[in-house]
Design an enzyme around this catalytic site. Sequence first.
Site, PDB file in Angstrom:
ATOM      1  N   LYS A   1       0.874  -1.173   0.000  1.00 47.73           N
ATOM      2  CA  LYS A   1       0.000   0.000   0.000  1.00 47.73           C
ATOM      3  C   LYS A   1       0.913   1.224   0.000  1.00 47.73           C
ATOM      4  CE  LYS A   1      -3.799   2.078   2.737  1.00 47.73           C
ATOM      5  NZ  LYS A   1      -4.624   1.950   3.963  1.00 47.73           N
TER       6      LYS A   1
ATOM      7  N   SER B   1      -9.660   2.203   3.209  1.00 49.44           N
ATOM      8  CA  SER B   1      -8.763   2.947   2.362  1.00 49.44           C
ATOM      9  C   SER B   1      -7.771   2.076   1.578  1.00 49.44           C
ATOM     10  CB  SER B   1      -7.966   3.936   3.224  1.00 49.44           C
ATOM     11  OG  SER B   1      -7.106   3.241   4.104  1.00 49.44           O
TER      12      SER B   1
ATOM     13  N   SER C   1      -9.933  -0.180   7.365  1.00 50.73           N
ATOM     14  CA  SER C   1      -9.330  -0.006   6.041  1.00 50.73           C
ATOM     15  C   SER C   1      -8.671  -1.240   5.426  1.00 50.73           C
ATOM     16  CB  SER C   1      -8.308   1.132   6.077  1.00 50.73           C
ATOM     17  OG  SER C   1      -8.976   2.366   6.039  1.00 50.73           O
TER      18      SER C   1
END
Lengths: 477, 484, 110
Positions: free
Chosen positions: B75, B150, B174
Amino acid sequence: MEWETVIGLEVHAQLQTTSKIFSGAATRYGSEPNTQACAVDLALPGVLPVMNREAARMAVKFGLAIGARINQRSVFARKNYFYPDLPKGYQISQFELPVVGLGQLTIEVNGEEKVIGITRAHLEEDAGKSLHEDFHGMSGIDLNRAGTPLLEIVSEPDMRSPEEAVAYLKKLHELVRYLEICDGNMQEGSFRCDANVSVRPKGQKEFGTRAELKNINSFRFVEKAINYEIERQIDVIEGGGKVVQETRLYDSAKDVTRSMRSKEEANDYRYFPDPDLPPLVLDDAFVEETRATLPELPDAKRERFQKEYELSHYDAGVLTATREMADFFESVVKHAGGGAKVAANWVMGDFSAFLNKDGVEIANAPINAEMLAGLIKRLQDNTISGKIAKEVFEAMWAGEGDADTVIEKRGLKQITDSGAIETVIDQILADNPDQVQQYRDGKEKVFGFFVGQAMKATQGKANPAQLNELLKEKLKG
Amino acid sequence: MYRKTVAELASALATKAVSSTELTQLYLDRISAHQELNAFITVDADNALAAAKVADTRLAKGDAGALTGVPMAHKDIFCTDGVLTTCGSRMLSEFVSPYNATVVEKLHDAGMVMLGKTNMDEFAMGSSNETSFFGPVKNPWDTTLVPGGSSGGSAAAVAARLTPMATGTDTGGSIRQPAALCGITGLKPSYGRVSRFGMIAFASSLDQAGPMTQTAEDAALLLNAMAGFDSRDSTSAQEEVPDFSSQLGHDIKGLKIGLPKEFFGEGLSADVDKAIQAALDEYKKLGAEVVEVSLPNSSLAIPCYYVLAPAEASSNLSRYDGVRYGYRASEYTDLVEMYERTRAEGFGAEVKRRIMIGTYALSAGYYDAYYLKAQQLRRLIAEDFKRAFEQCDVIMGPTAPSTAFALGDKSEDPVAMYLNDIYTISVNLAGLPGMSVPAGFDGNGRPIGLQLIGQYFDEARLLQLAHQYQQVTDWHQQLPEEVA
Amino acid sequence: MIICPTFTEAVRSNAMSISVDEVKKIAHLARLGLDEQEAQGYADSLSQILGLIEQMNAVDTTGVSPMAHPLDMHLRLREDAPTESDQREKFQKVAPSTEAGLYLVPRVIE
């Protein structure tokens, strides 16, 4: 109207750790800009603080030295504000729960003692520096200092005059250096002071509105800045105005304080516990281990010096002003095997004068304690006179070796052989019949003339006591 | 080959059935074939192939570890030395990190090959991946839908098999929510289990990194490599790290599953409810016992979170000031204007909104009513879990109240968006480990996630329960047609 | 449990209101530049969110000790030793403006 001044001081003492409070960067002063600012100090995205044990230990040491409560659970909080020398946009500090709680310090002004309360002392990180030299109209930011550990020591508003403020500040300065937690260098900013000053009509209970004076980084400026501020505030009030609560900067060049307009906005620091740092919990063992490292403190040492060495209050005060000085004195006495009063006079006198003259520290002085003790021994066993001792001292300072070497090499050994002294006296009396007659006619002042002549003839080496005695006898006729 | 799990790829590499270079090229090709998903911000092909080569040498020499040569993606919240690290923000859109996050270092040391950095909501603030400066990620099951957020880029990339696994971070859901919406397995470990060093902070007391994988077995393998005490993180737990794989095969007979009655009320979509009930039936068949528990304060998790997370974020994001790195506005007349323009232009609307909520909640006069109150509620929420765990070994329920929604549906309505995390947020507030595993599809073929919540540092138990479930179901093996 | 959409509606009906001026004040504290239109927009959405937050008042938390960290841990202390070396060149590569090793910013006025 008679006015009373109320002063409280906030002192920021840089703790002399080798690495920063929350990062592994070095804390050396004077390095090239930003070469001691690591990823954590620069607040790069993703970095995290890790606390330095030594900083905690030093704070506790201070707390124990002022008889304060040690908060064994304290909390780091974030103080949020934007400034280019504050990389994270917040300063890690302590707010609600500081590591050191209420303590006190006793000061002495005009021979009277007074206790000044210390509200708290807390750990925090220092900011970087903004350099305002012209970079095409820009400022340059150096973050080497960012993250250096600070102990902020906040006094109660207990001081009533600039003299008391200076006495408190000096006492604190002496203490942090004794504890070896701060080098006390005010020029380099290792020991900085802000003063909260207000005035009120004498007898009034409520405090007046205070101004916070910043940038007063010498003992002299503290006194001058406060004096200026007191007069300014009284003028404002007597002129029908009101003192505004604000931050004022002391301008030492003009000896005035002026309002810091850029800080005019009411700050809202939005303190909250730093989620990156769990509470600082110091167990009993930590506190006790730290207590065991406490040196003898200045007040205790002064008292002991008075008793143990039979020194005056004043002399004991001078000798204990720094730990180095006190240790040096004690070492001299030990090596000399006594003679504390003589040692005190030498340490406070010529030795201190030479240190000042050459601008050297005790540790780097050309004469160490053993050497000075050697000199004192020769004074006490009458090998040399006090006058010769000064010459020996100078030669030792110049690097000619220890006292015995100098005495030997320069032939300064005192003449204690009465026969030799008598021969000299006889010659002088024979050469100066007029003066002999004057003396015998009752003009005793002439005695000094004979002593001078004898000393001159022996290059000062005649034992003064012996000389006096023999001279008196011979002059009787 | 791209359908294989990390465990399968590792064994294929070990038996020389395939080389790391071949695998890396395969995934790089898939990434470029599916750019419409917008799952990646940076694809680092050159470094990936170079790393694959190194891995192949190690494999040939026989000094490879369990994960050596397996491709993966990070990420874009993890700092990667020499590689663009944007956090989905214009503020860091050109920021090449000068150092590695601990997680990056660990997976690198394990020999994994980083393909690139995945798209995400800006500074991890969002539940749909629509707040990214680099545009929204599309859900591989239906590209008109959001992937969740997210960690939406990581979830979409794993769901589309553009990478066998990816890292994610979870502050309020997330990892778990996008895992649920994309039909993959996601694990948020206990707070303190995985180092936060080098992971760009959103809300420091809630953030935690974890693996996003196809299976629980993979999640265990990856957690083995990611977890552990880190002296650079003062909130890192000095907790023993077990072999998370060792307990996977143990049966779950007699284990007690707690169902919080508050998770099955109004607002939960019927399809999700049905899928969760079906999953529970599977667990019963496997010998587990289901008991009802209560988390009475869980309805307050969202209000509590939307004070605490923005408060911490408002402070964490103050460092983005245009002085030392990152975006700086091009026009300004003085320092304050430089700050205000830099931050106005560098941050997107949702980030600014949260900075303002947080600033407000911490400001003089409001601190007690908002911040302190929220911290007290946080305690009550954590205590609810403590009591519930006196009656059960694990808590289960839905990960999200509904399946993936359409892009643009909630992007103008922050409050509606926040409610997506209603079941996941309380887990972060308490600091417990949580997991989402695929548990079926709704009537429109959109994936549904089952949430598992464990005791502190009991990830091994969660992984065991998820693995046992995945032995008797195949939801986790299903692939979106588009990318199959 | 109260969940959307009823919950959202309930939140909106008793929404706390936050004024445009307050928004500007907060934005300045947070150093976020806003124009008039944006300020109005944020006033609306922040008011909605505050309405959501106000739900906290439903529970009496008197006497509950605030929880700042999820784990009841103490601060770990590290040894006092410099471990970092100079990386100025690398760090300043990503800086918007530097000169002579310094970060440049618009003049800081005191």
